[in-house]
Design an enzyme around this catalytic site. Sequence first.
Site, short mmCIF file in Angstrom:
data_model
loop_
_atom_site.label_atom_id
_atom_site.label_comp_id
_atom_site.label_asym_id
_atom_site.label_seq_id
_atom_site.Cartn_x
_atom_site.Cartn_y
_atom_site.Cartn_z
N GLY A 1 0.81 -1.20 0.00
CA GLY A 1 0.00 0.00 0.00
C GLY A 1 0.84 1.25 0.00
CB CYS A 2 0.27 4.54 1.63
SG CYS A 2 -1.37 4.90 0.96
CB ALA A 3 4.20 1.41 3.82
#
Length: 348
Positions: A140-142
């Site tokens: 995801g965003c990481a």
Amino acid sequence: MQSCSLLSLATAVPPHVVEQHEAKARAREAFGGKKALFDRLSGVFDNAGIAKRHIVAPQDWYLAEHGWHDRNSLYLKAAEDLFVEAASTAIEKAGMAPDQIDGVVAVSTTGIATPSLEARAAPRVGFRDDIRRVPLFGLGCAGGVNGLATAARMATSEPGTNWLFVTVETCSISIRLDSADPAAIVATALFGDGAAAAVVTSGEHSLARITGASEKLFPDTLRIMGWDVEDPGLAVVFDRAIPPFIEQHLAKTVDEMCVKLGVDFEDVDRLCCHPGGVKVIDAIETALKLNQGELNIEREVLRDFGNMSAPTVLFVLERLLARGLPDRVLMTAFGPGFTCAGLMLEAA
């Protein structure tokens, strides 16, 4: 991690652009029988700090009904195109030819590709047939921070090798106008599409030196952020607890990361954060007691591109590099897990 050189960084966006006021008007029309819910939450469009976003399809595509097959077919085509553009530009900026790349780390979570994206893009980019491939899913965003850290680890584990990192996310494909979940409306106001790529190697540094990476996985937080797999497509999981969770835990987490990275937080000249949303940026500033304006570039990237998930933090880094990278920069991003990823950069 031994130190590693960041040789280049490149970004790419799809050709279609939607202005935020236009997105709000068309979304209200598209949510149909859920207008009362939409009107109750429509302020998120006005307060998101976003002026425009880039998306992989014309706006009319999002107003029609699409199942898994249609959505993923668009993902495969658009993600491959973005991969090729970002990767080719990063390799060129590094002063290399594609056949000098020994391995590639590819991060993407907004669609399913088997064979994975780097295999699909290989003939167009010009990779060798013995290139090492490390596709990563679910970050995801990481993923922008974790993926770059993974490429750096691979490069330092085999001195003399050159590694390409590419992250592509087509978040807009997951916009769901059939959903009565408030998170679906928030996603419609936030999501954009984009890609980023970087070349790393061991040895002397060029743009910057990557000196270490760290990660924190919080227990019992699986439902804070992620995707639910449903019949029409992916459904976003956004918990309202994300900003207060960051306010509560970030300061301690950053201190723990800095200890592992062998520095004091006071010696970090600037953060480079994933701008997931205005409230997330506000929460970071509050948690770390930052001065007003310290995360100005994060707000600029959010304004110009929206939340593109993993690539977004690399867009922030690109602007930091263009303006002159401070001596020591800590990159951070939150993602599903719930997790916080960190990576330390030192200026050339």
